[in-house]
Design a protein around this motif. Structure first.
Motif, short mmCIF file in Angstrom:
data_model
loop_
_atom_site.label_atom_id
_atom_site.label_comp_id
_atom_site.label_asym_id
_atom_site.label_seq_id
_atom_site.Cartn_x
_atom_site.Cartn_y
_atom_site.Cartn_z
N ALA A 46 2.49 1.68 -3.48
CA ALA A 46 1.54 2.21 -4.46
C ALA A 46 1.29 3.70 -4.22
O ALA A 46 1.22 4.49 -5.16
N ALA A 47 1.19 4.10 -2.95
CA ALA A 47 0.99 5.52 -2.62
C ALA A 47 2.20 6.35 -3.07
O ALA A 47 2.03 7.48 -3.55
N SER B 139 -2.21 -0.40 -7.46
CA SER B 139 -2.14 -1.75 -6.88
C SER B 139 -2.75 -2.77 -7.83
O SER B 139 -2.22 -3.89 -7.99
N ASP C 226 -6.61 10.45 -4.51
CA ASP C 226 -5.37 9.69 -4.30
C ASP C 226 -5.67 8.24 -3.92
O ASP C 226 -4.94 7.34 -4.32
N ASP C 227 -6.73 8.02 -3.13
CA ASP C 227 -7.08 6.65 -2.75
C ASP C 227 -7.46 5.81 -3.96
O ASP C 227 -7.04 4.65 -4.09
N ARG D 264 -4.29 5.14 -5.93
CA ARG D 264 -3.48 4.10 -5.28
C ARG D 264 -4.07 2.72 -5.54
O ARG D 264 -3.35 1.78 -5.84
N ASP D 265 -5.39 2.59 -5.47
CA ASP D 265 -6.04 1.31 -5.78
C ASP D 265 -5.77 0.88 -7.21
O ASP D 265 -5.55 -0.31 -7.48
N THR E 72 0.84 -1.20 0.00
CA THR E 72 0.00 0.00 0.00
C THR E 72 0.88 1.25 0.00
O THR E 72 0.62 2.19 -0.76
N VAL F 208 1.92 6.97 -6.79
CA VAL F 208 0.95 8.05 -7.03
C VAL F 208 1.61 9.40 -6.77
O VAL F 208 1.48 10.33 -7.57
N HIS F 209 2.34 9.50 -5.66
CA HIS F 209 3.04 10.75 -5.33
C HIS F 209 4.03 11.13 -6.43
O HIS F 209 4.10 12.30 -6.84
#
Length: 91
Positions: free
Chosen positions: A22-23, A57, A49-50, A53-54, A19, A26-27
Motif C-alpha cells: 500500500a505504501a 489498504s 502518507d499514513d 496508505r490506510d 502495508t 502511495v509512492h
C-alpha cells in the motif's frame, strides 16, 4: 484502477507485506504528480502518507468484499468510489 490490477497479489501477502505494498502505491501515485485529498470544512486538503496508505489498504479490503458478494456478471462489477480523492497535477 491500480488496486484492481493488484488485488490477487495483495491477498497472498502477509500483513507487513500488505502495508509495504500500500505504501508503494502511495509512492507511485505521488511520483506521477498525484495527491490524496480529503474534504475538510468544504476545503480540499492533502492527507498524510499514513492516511493515504490506510485508504489504499481500505480500497483493497473493500474490493475483495465487493467481489465476494457480487452476484452478477463480472463485467458489471462497478469500481469503488473512495471518499479520499486521488488528483493528478500537471508536472
Amino acid at each position: 484502477l491500480l488496486v484492481d490490477s493488484l488485488i490477487i497479489q495483495y491477498d497472498t501477502k502477509s500483513k507487513s507485506e500488505k502495508t509495504a505494498m500500500a505504501a508503494e502505491i502511495v509512492h507511485k501515485v505521488k511520483a506521477s504528480h498525484g495527491r490524496f485529498l480529503t474534504k475538510d470544512s468544504g476545503i480540499w486538503i492533502e492527507v498524510s502518507d499514513d492516511v493515504a496508505r490506510d485508504k489504499v489498504s481500505h480500497m483493497f479490503r473493500h474490493q475483495r468484499q465487493k467481489a465476494a458478494n457480487f452476484q452478477g456478471p463480472l463485467s458489471q462489477l462497478e469500481k469503488y468510489d473512495c471518499k479520499t480523492v486521488v488528483r493528478r497535477e500537471s508536472p
